[in-house]
Design a protein around this motif. Structure first.
Motif, short mmCIF file in Angstrom:
data_model
loop_
_atom_site.label_atom_id
_atom_site.label_comp_id
_atom_site.label_asym_id
_atom_site.label_seq_id
_atom_site.Cartn_x
_atom_site.Cartn_y
_atom_site.Cartn_z
N ALA A 8 -0.92 5.86 -12.93
CA ALA A 8 -0.27 4.72 -13.59
C ALA A 8 0.99 4.29 -12.84
CB ALA A 8 0.08 5.07 -15.03
N VAL A 9 1.70 5.25 -12.27
CA VAL A 9 2.89 4.93 -11.48
C VAL A 9 2.49 4.17 -10.22
CG1 VAL A 9 4.87 5.89 -10.23
CG2 VAL A 9 4.16 6.90 -12.39
N GLY A 10 1.36 4.55 -9.63
CA GLY A 10 0.85 3.84 -8.46
C GLY A 10 0.54 2.39 -8.75
N ALA A 32 2.34 -3.28 -8.62
CA ALA A 32 2.55 -4.52 -9.37
C ALA A 32 3.99 -5.01 -9.26
CB ALA A 32 2.17 -4.32 -10.83
N VAL A 33 4.95 -4.11 -9.41
CA VAL A 33 6.36 -4.50 -9.37
C VAL A 33 6.73 -5.05 -7.99
CG1 VAL A 33 8.72 -3.59 -9.42
CG2 VAL A 33 7.11 -3.00 -11.24
N ALA A 86 7.70 -8.98 -7.29
CA ALA A 86 9.05 -9.25 -6.77
C ALA A 86 8.97 -9.94 -5.42
CB ALA A 86 9.84 -7.95 -6.68
N TRP A 87 8.05 -9.48 -4.58
CA TRP A 87 7.90 -10.10 -3.26
C TRP A 87 7.48 -11.56 -3.41
CZ3 TRP A 87 8.94 -7.71 1.34
CH2 TRP A 87 8.66 -8.45 2.48
N GLY A 88 6.53 -11.82 -4.26
CA GLY A 88 6.06 -13.18 -4.46
C GLY A 88 7.13 -14.10 -5.03
N ALA A 100 0.83 -1.21 0.00
CA ALA A 100 0.00 0.00 0.00
C ALA A 100 0.86 1.26 0.00
CB ALA A 100 -0.94 -0.02 1.21
N ALA A 101 1.97 1.24 0.73
CA ALA A 101 2.84 2.43 0.79
C ALA A 101 3.43 2.74 -0.58
CB ALA A 101 3.96 2.21 1.81
#
Length: 126
Positions: free
Chosen positions: A49-51, A56-57, A61-63, A37-38
């Motif tokens: 779009a940046v949000g 998404a990125v 990456a976390w997953g 969320a942050a």
């Protein structure tokens, strides 16, 4: 008699381990969701779009690398280091949006989580 005392102490220790693990996993999940969320909030303040892209990125990456069931798991020291960078980035993202107090509190909570994960690894708790 000593064996009864030993068994009782061992059971209390096992229950404490389960409680610590449950607290760690619950707080980790909530803080990880807050990380996503942050980054999304920071990106949204730049452009919608940046949000979406930032969210998404970070989640992909976390997953792939940092989640408990990661497709490409990292060794523990690398995983803790990567989490520290992602968490610090999320705290700085909050500070950059003007939510300074929230960013500092968030950063402190994440430090506590990382230290607890280093001291009491989830894999070793029953």
């Amino acid at each position: 008699m000593p064996s009864v005392v030993w068994q009782s102490a061992r059971k209390r220790s096992e229950h404490l381990g389960v409680a610590v693990r449950g607290l760690q996993l619950t707080s980790a999940l909530l803080l990880e969701l807050a990380v996503f969320a942050a980054f999304a909030y920071w990106g949204w303040t730049v452009h919608w779009a940046v949000g979406i892209a930032a969210f998404a990125v970070v989640t992909v990456a976390w997953g792939l690398f940092l989640s408990p069931k990661a497709k490409f798991p990292l060794p523990t020291p690398a995983k803790l280091t990567a989490k520290a960078f992602v968490f610090a980035g999320a705290a700085f993202a909050l500070v950059a949006t003007g939510a300074t107090v929230l960013g500092l509190v968030f950063g402190a909570l994440l430090v506590v989580l990382l230290v607890s994960e280093a001291v009491w690894p989830w894999a070793h708790l029953a």
